[in-house]
Design an enzyme around this catalytic site. Structure first.
Site, PDB file in Angstrom:
ATOM      1  CE  LYS A   1      -3.865   2.252   0.363  1.00  0.00           C
ATOM      2  NZ  LYS A   1      -3.586   2.932  -0.916  1.00  0.00           N
TER       3      LYS A   1
ATOM      4  CE  LYS B   1       4.609   7.413  -2.163  1.00  0.00           C
ATOM      5  NZ  LYS B   1       3.906   7.983  -1.032  1.00  0.00           N
TER       6      LYS B   1
ATOM      7  N   GLY C   1      -2.610   8.358  -4.348  1.00  0.00           N
ATOM      8  CA  GLY C   1      -1.932   9.527  -4.907  1.00  0.00           C
ATOM      9  C   GLY C   1      -0.686   9.905  -4.138  1.00  0.00           C
ATOM     10  CG  ASP C   2       3.567  11.013  -3.111  1.00  0.00           C
ATOM     11  OD1 ASP C   2       3.479  10.839  -1.897  1.00  0.00           O
ATOM     12  OD2 ASP C   2       4.536  11.614  -3.621  1.00  0.00           O
TER      13      ASP C   2
HETATM   14  P1  NDP Z   1       1.095  17.740  -4.554  1.00  0.00           P
HETATM   15  O1  NDP Z   1       1.539  17.366  -5.898  1.00  0.00           O
HETATM   16  O2  NDP Z   1      -0.359  17.966  -4.314  1.00  0.00           O
HETATM   17  O3  NDP Z   1       1.870  19.043  -4.068  1.00  0.00           O
HETATM   18  C1  NDP Z   1       3.262  19.066  -4.001  1.00  0.00           C
HETATM   19  C2  NDP Z   1       3.711  20.451  -3.577  1.00  0.00           C
HETATM   20  O4  NDP Z   1       5.094  20.411  -3.296  1.00  0.00           O
HETATM   21  C3  NDP Z   1       3.529  21.502  -4.661  1.00  0.00           C
HETATM   22  O5  NDP Z   1       3.323  22.746  -4.044  1.00  0.00           O
HETATM   23  C4  NDP Z   1       4.872  21.463  -5.376  1.00  0.00           C
HETATM   24  O6  NDP Z   1       5.218  22.663  -6.051  1.00  0.00           O
HETATM   25  C5  NDP Z   1       5.821  21.240  -4.230  1.00  0.00           C
HETATM   26  N1  NDP Z   1       7.013  20.535  -4.710  1.00  0.00           N
HETATM   27  C6  NDP Z   1       7.057  19.317  -5.295  1.00  0.00           C
HETATM   28  N2  NDP Z   1       8.316  18.985  -5.627  1.00  0.00           N
HETATM   29  C7  NDP Z   1       9.059  20.036  -5.264  1.00  0.00           C
HETATM   30  C8  NDP Z   1      10.439  20.304  -5.340  1.00  0.00           C
HETATM   31  N3  NDP Z   1      11.312  19.416  -5.889  1.00  0.00           N
HETATM   32  N4  NDP Z   1      10.871  21.481  -4.832  1.00  0.00           N
HETATM   33  C9  NDP Z   1       9.995  22.353  -4.261  1.00  0.00           C
HETATM   34  N5  NDP Z   1       8.677  22.159  -4.182  1.00  0.00           N
HETATM   35  C10 NDP Z   1       8.218  21.014  -4.659  1.00  0.00           C
HETATM   36  O7  NDP Z   1       1.661  16.599  -3.566  1.00  0.00           O
HETATM   37  P2  NDP Z   1       1.172  16.217  -2.101  1.00  0.00           P
HETATM   38  O8  NDP Z   1       0.721  17.428  -1.376  1.00  0.00           O
HETATM   39  O9  NDP Z   1       0.278  15.051  -2.210  1.00  0.00           O
HETATM   40  O10 NDP Z   1       2.530  15.677  -1.443  1.00  0.00           O
HETATM   41  C11 NDP Z   1       3.443  16.528  -0.737  1.00  0.00           C
HETATM   42  C12 NDP Z   1       4.336  15.690   0.168  1.00  0.00           C
HETATM   43  O11 NDP Z   1       3.531  14.964   1.095  1.00  0.00           O
HETATM   44  C13 NDP Z   1       5.195  14.652  -0.549  1.00  0.00           C
HETATM   45  O12 NDP Z   1       6.402  14.493   0.160  1.00  0.00           O
HETATM   46  C14 NDP Z   1       4.376  13.375  -0.395  1.00  0.00           C
HETATM   47  O13 NDP Z   1       5.183  12.208  -0.508  1.00  0.00           O
HETATM   48  C15 NDP Z   1       3.854  13.573   1.011  1.00  0.00           C
HETATM   49  N6  NDP Z   1       2.669  12.792   1.375  1.00  0.00           N
HETATM   50  C16 NDP Z   1       1.523  12.883   0.636  1.00  0.00           C
HETATM   51  C17 NDP Z   1       0.425  12.139   0.988  1.00  0.00           C
HETATM   52  C18 NDP Z   1      -0.889  12.283   0.293  1.00  0.00           C
HETATM   53  O14 NDP Z   1      -1.877  11.730   0.814  1.00  0.00           O
HETATM   54  N7  NDP Z   1      -0.994  12.998  -0.793  1.00  0.00           N
HETATM   55  C19 NDP Z   1       0.477  11.175   2.118  1.00  0.00           C
HETATM   56  C20 NDP Z   1       1.705  11.250   2.891  1.00  0.00           C
HETATM   57  C21 NDP Z   1       2.753  12.012   2.498  1.00  0.00           C
HETATM   58  P3  NDP Z   1       5.330  22.669  -7.661  1.00  0.00           P
HETATM   59  O15 NDP Z   1       3.914  22.744  -8.135  1.00  0.00           O
HETATM   60  O16 NDP Z   1       6.133  23.876  -7.988  1.00  0.00           O
HETATM   61  O17 NDP Z   1       6.018  21.404  -8.056  1.00  0.00           O
END
Ligand code: NDP
Length: 461
Positions: free
Chosen positions: A105, A141, A180-181
């Site tokens: 998962k 993942k 998602g991620d």
């Molecule tokens: P989204 O795609 O919805 O948002 C990602 C955000 O992070 C955007 O604002 C993006 O900006 C920014 N970002 C991504 N890559 C970079 C980078 N290399 N440098 C700077 N900013 C960056 O993703 P999520 O909100 O779903 O995920 C965010 C984090 O949370 C990740 O680490 C993910 O693994 C973790 N997570 C997510 C879960 C979920 O349920 N979605 C569960 C647990 C953890 P830009 O648009 O400019 O790329």
């Protein structure tokens, strides 16, 4: 500013190092060029000394080695056509790390930075996170180096269909359940689910989580990672005798986790000042306007700079700016790995930060964690603090299995209960192992011990 203490005087007994060092050297040798995976493994190995001292059975030859080695790694070609008819080729990944505690998962990430090492680190973290929830979930993942930014919706759909055309052989409600991620939200889950249904001719909602509510999704799935992290941060504050209400909070990112962290923190009375993307950050002294942020990021799929242009005098955009330079009591890194480095940690300390809780996966570098913990900051590691997303995914799987739909209130009540339990488990495990308050150590040991006990019971597989 409090002076950071040297590593040797940090709380927590040090590991009997020989075996753990040898294993780490072997992981580096076998998986060269995967620094994020090495980093994630190192952090866990660094925590396990006290556990192995209490449980010599976990030091059985081969057990630790299996914890650090995925059961299966799938790498595949993803061909698709862009709107001009040109064929593009991306690479897809699914790392099925551990099925000891349940089906694999974990989410899918679409971002140009994705490679096998990144997916492997995320899968490794996911195994331990899922163990910590106490639910029946293994860990995996996946993702692709596909960049959805600037792509039309039909292009994203064709990409998702091609991705699922290969992935469908490896997933299933009892086998592997993606979600998602980064770069994969409700839209992408919809396209992936549609293709899975078409290929398999099965209505099998339990194969993916994060689905729309009308077709098998759970209430609050998209909110739950951010909501859960805010609940975790509130528990950390409470152990220091403080409440979240009235506190200044900085959040990085402007995606799913960031937006819902901001929403929940505001609901609990906090003053949230920032949001960001990979181009820069906004600071809004009046507090982030969540409906405006959602309109720009979720509906228009625009950049964070547009927020400052439309918000008025209270907000300013800092191109290339960091949210860590804004004075705050609480910091919630919610964008991506290694975004909060030693310099950022020192900046947060200068401004009196008291709680840092990770919404993203591994957003804080090891050096920054040492600085923050050494200065007495309460630190919530992602594998505990951001577990709310996978917890609600498990609720979604339960609803799918029962052909049932739970109310938002019921999901939120259960989510709050599990987040509280995870927090208390980390706190109690840390205290039991002589490192009170060290949730990194508590999370790693509690998760490892559940996993290791189940592995021993299941034999050499
Ligand atoms: P989204 O795609 O919805 O948002 C990602 C955000 O992070 C955007 O604002 C993006 O900006 C920014 N970002 C991504 N890559 C970079 C980078 N290399 N440098 C700077 N900013 C960056 O993703 P999520 O909100 O779903 O995920 C965010 C984090 O949370 C990740 O680490 C993910 O693994 C973790 N997570 C997510 C879960 C979920 O349920 N979605 C569960 C647990 C953890 P830009 O648009 O400019 O790329």
């Amino acid at each position: 500013m409090p002076t950071p203490v040297p590593r040797s005087s940090l709380p927590g007994p040090r590991a009997p190092r020989g075996r753990l060092d040898a294993l780490y050297a072997e992981v580096q040798r076998r998986d060269p060029g995967e620094p994020e995976f090495h980093q994630a493994v190192r952090e866990v190995l660094d925590s396990l000394g006290p556990s192995l001292a209490r449980h010599p059975e976990f030091a059985e030859p081969g057990l630790m080695e299996r914890v650090a080695e995925p059961e299966r790694q799938i790498v595949f070609r993803v061909p698709w056509q862009d709107d001009s008819g040109t064929t593009r080729v991306n690479r897809g990944f699914r790392v099925e790390f551990s099925s000891t505690l349940g089906p694999y998962k974990g989410g899918l990430r679409f971002h140009p930075s994705v490679n096998l090492g990144i997916v492997k680190f995320l899968a490794f973290e996911q195994v331990l996170k899922n163990a910590l929830t106490g639910l029946g979930l293994g860990g995996g993942k996946g993702g692709s180096d596909f960049d959805p930014r600037g792509r039309s919706e039909p292009e994203v759909m064709r990409f998702c269909q091609s991705f699922m055309t290969e992935l469908h052989r490896h997933v299933g409600e009892h086998t592997d359940i993606p979600a998602g991620d980064i770069g994969v939200g409700g839209r992408e889950i919809g396209f992936l689910f549609g293709q899975y249904r078409r290929i398999t001719n099965r209505w099998e909602p339990g194969v993916l989580t994060g689905k729309g509510r009308d077709w098998g999704g759970s209430a609050l799935r998209s909110q739950s990672t951010g909501y859960g992290n805010v609940l975790y941060a509130a528990h950390l504050l409470r152990t220091r005798g403080e409440e979240l209400a009235g506190r200044r909070v900085v959040v990085s990112g402007s995606g799913n986790v960031a937006v819902h962290s901001i929403e929940k923190a505001q609901e609990l009375g906090a003053h949230v000042l920032t949001a960001s993307d990979s181009d820069g950050c906004v600071v809004d002294e009046k507090g982030i306007d969540v409906p405006l942020l959602r309109e720009i990021k979720e509906v228009e799929r625009g950049r964070i700079s547009a927020y400052a242009e439309r918000r008025g005098a209270s907000a300013r955009y800092l191109p290339g700016g960091r949210v860590w330079d804004v004075p705050a009591d609480v910091a919630l890194p919610s964008a991506t790995q290694n975004e909060l480095d030693a310099g950022a940690a020192l900046a947060l300390l200068r401004h009196g930060v008291r709680v840092v809780s990770e919404g993203a996966n591994m957003p804080t570098t090891p050096e920054a964690i040492r600085i923050l913990q050494g200065a007495g900051v309460a630190f919530g590691p992602g594998k505990a603090a951001n577990a709310g997303g996978v917890v609600t995914s498990a609720f979604e799987m339960q609803q799918n299995a029962q052909r049932d739909t739970w109310s938002s209130a019921w999901v939120e009540e259960r989510l709050a209960l599990v987040m509280r339990t995870i927090h208390d488990t980390c706190a109690e495990t840390a205290a039991l192992h002589g490192a009170p308050g060290n949730h990194v150590l508590g999370a790693n040991i509690a998760a490892f011990e559940r996993l290791a006990a189940a592995m021993l019971a299941q034999g050499v597989v």
